[in-house]
Design an enzyme around this catalytic site. Structure first.
Site, short mmCIF file in Angstrom:
data_model
loop_
_atom_site.label_atom_id
_atom_site.label_comp_id
_atom_site.label_asym_id
_atom_site.label_seq_id
_atom_site.Cartn_x
_atom_site.Cartn_y
_atom_site.Cartn_z
N GLY A 83 149.44 -65.20 40.48
CA GLY A 83 150.30 -64.03 40.72
C GLY A 83 151.00 -63.47 39.50
N THR A 84 150.83 -64.12 38.36
CA THR A 84 151.54 -63.66 37.16
C THR A 84 151.12 -62.25 36.75
OG1 THR A 84 151.33 -65.92 36.43
CG2 THR A 84 152.22 -64.40 34.85
N GLY A 85 149.80 -62.02 36.78
CA GLY A 85 149.28 -60.71 36.36
C GLY A 85 149.72 -59.61 37.31
N CYS A 86 149.67 -59.91 38.61
CA CYS A 86 150.10 -58.92 39.62
C CYS A 86 151.57 -58.57 39.39
CB CYS A 86 149.94 -59.47 41.03
SG CYS A 86 148.29 -60.09 41.40
N THR A 129 149.39 -70.42 37.63
CA THR A 129 150.05 -69.18 37.20
C THR A 129 149.66 -68.06 38.17
OG1 THR A 129 148.18 -68.75 35.76
CG2 THR A 129 150.13 -69.76 34.75
N LYS A 151 147.65 -58.94 27.79
CA LYS A 151 148.36 -60.21 28.01
C LYS A 151 147.68 -61.34 27.23
CE LYS A 151 147.50 -59.30 32.28
NZ LYS A 151 147.32 -59.29 33.75
O1 PXL Z 1 145.91 -62.52 40.44
C1 PXL Z 1 144.95 -61.65 40.83
C2 PXL Z 1 144.94 -61.39 42.31
C3 PXL Z 1 144.96 -60.12 42.76
N1 PXL Z 1 144.92 -59.79 44.06
C4 PXL Z 1 144.86 -60.74 45.00
C5 PXL Z 1 144.83 -62.03 44.61
C6 PXL Z 1 144.86 -62.37 43.24
C7 PXL Z 1 144.83 -63.75 42.83
O2 PXL Z 1 144.64 -64.66 43.56
O3 PXL Z 1 144.77 -62.93 45.54
C8 PXL Z 1 144.82 -60.38 46.43
#
Ligand code: PXL
Length: 266
Positions: A209-212, A207, A174
Site C-alpha cells: 500500500g505504500t505506492g497507493c 510495504t 520512488k
Molecule cells: O500496491 C499496488 C496495488 C494497487 N491496487 C490494488 C492493490 C495493490 C497492491 O496489492 O491491491 C487493488
C-alpha cells in the site's frame, strides 16, 4: 469553505491497506473528500493475492461519468487498472479533461503477483501516460517503461529525467527498491528542475500500500490547489509517517501501514 475533492480510479483491496481503500483513507487524512471508481475486486492480504475479479469496463465508465458530471473534482489518480480495456475506458473519458491526473503505473503487488495484464502495457504507455500530469513509478516499473533496468542512484536520476521527457509529464520516481542504502531517495522531475526527498529506511515485513498512499497524498495536495512541488513534499512526509506507524496483530502475519490520525498513534 468548500471541501476539495480527490478521485481515485483503482482496485478494491480486501485487506484495505492498498488500492482504493488506501486512497480514500489518505484523501480523508489530508483534508479532501474522496470519491472512488472501482476497476476490480481483489481478494488479498499483504501476503497473498488469491483472486482478481475485474468489473466490466462499461461499469467503470458509468461510475466515472456520473462522478465527473456531479462533483467539482480537483484532481484524480489512477491505480490498478488491470487490462487494456480498462485503460482504454479511462482514457476515452479523460482525454479532453482539464483535471490534474496522477498516474500510478501499478504493475505488480507487493507479493509479486501481477496486477496488470501483459497485453495492457501498450495502452498504458501509449495512451494513459500521455494524459498524465505526473507519474509515480517505482524502480521496477520505471525499468519496464524505459526498456532498461534502473539499478543505482545514478540510473535513478537518469530514469526520472528520461521518463519525464518520454511521456511529457512530471515524474516522481520512488527509490524504495534500491536495497543497498540506509536511506531511500525519491526524485521529482518537473518543468523547473529536480527535487530530492530522502527518508531513513524502515525495516518492515511488508510495504503493502505504500505506492497507493504516496500517489493518493500527491493527488490530495493537487486537489487542494497546492503546487506539484508542495504536493510531492506532503506525499513523501505522509507516506513515511504511515510506514513508521505500521501496525501488526498478534498471531497474525499481516502488517498494515497506518493512514489515519497520524498524530494520534505513536
Ligand atoms: O500496491 C499496488 C496495488 C494497487 N491496487 C490494488 C492493490 C495493490 C497492491 O496489492 O491491491 C487493488
Amino acid at each position: 469553505m468548500s471541501v476539495p475533492i480527490a478521485l481515485t480510479i483503482a482496485g478494491s483491496d480486501s485487506s484495505a491497506g492498498a488500492g482504493l481503500q488506501a486512497d480514500l483513507k489518505t484523501f480523508a487524512a489530508n483534508g479532501t473528500y474522496g470519491l472512488n471508481v472501482v476497476t476490480c475486486i481483489v481478494a488479498e492480504t499483504p501476503e497473498v493475492v488469491s483472486e482478481i475479479y475485474p468489473l466490466p469496463p462499461v461499469i467503470l465508465q458509468r461510475q466515472l461519468t456520473l462522478l465527473l458530471d456531479s462533483y467539482p473534482v480537483g484532481a484524480l489518480k489512477t491505480g490498478m487498472l488491470y487490462s487494456k480495456a480498462h485503460i482504454v475506458a479511462v482514457c476515452e473519458l479523460l482525454e479532453d479533461s482539464e483535471i490534474p491526473i496522477v498516474v500510478d503505473p501499478v504493475m505488480v503487488a507487493s507479493t509479486g503477483d501481477p496486477l496488470l495484464e501483459e497485453s495492457a502495457l501498450d495502452a498504458l504507455t501509449n495512451r494513459l501516460l500521455s494524459i498524465a500530469t505526473v507519474i509515480t513509478p517505482n524502480l521496477p516499473e520505471a525499468g519496464i517503461l524505459l526498456g532498461c533496468p534502473v539499478l543505482s542512484l545514478a540510473e535513478q536520476e537518469k530514469a526520472a529525467h528520461g521518463l519525464a521527457e518520454k511521456f511529457s509529464c512530471a515524474c516522481y520516481l520512488k527509490g524504495g527498491h534500491l536495497k543497498d542504502s540506509s536511506e531511500h531517495r525519491d526524485l521529482l522531475v518537473h518543468e523547473t528542475g529536480m527535487e530530492i526527498f530522502t527518508a531513513p529506511h524502515i525495516d518492515l515485513p511488508s510495504t503493502h500500500g505504500t505506492g497507493c498512499t504516496l500517489s493518493a497524498a500527491l493527488t490530495a495536495g493537487l486537489a487542494k490547489g497546492q503546487s506539484l512541488s508542495e504536493s510531492a513534499a506532503l506525499a513523501h512526509a505522509f507516506t513515511h509517517r504511515a510506514l513508521a506507524r505500521s501496525h501488526s496483530w498478534k498471531n497474525k502475519n499481516s502488517e498494515e501501514i497506518w493512514h489515519l490520525d497520524q498524530n494520534q498513534r505513536s
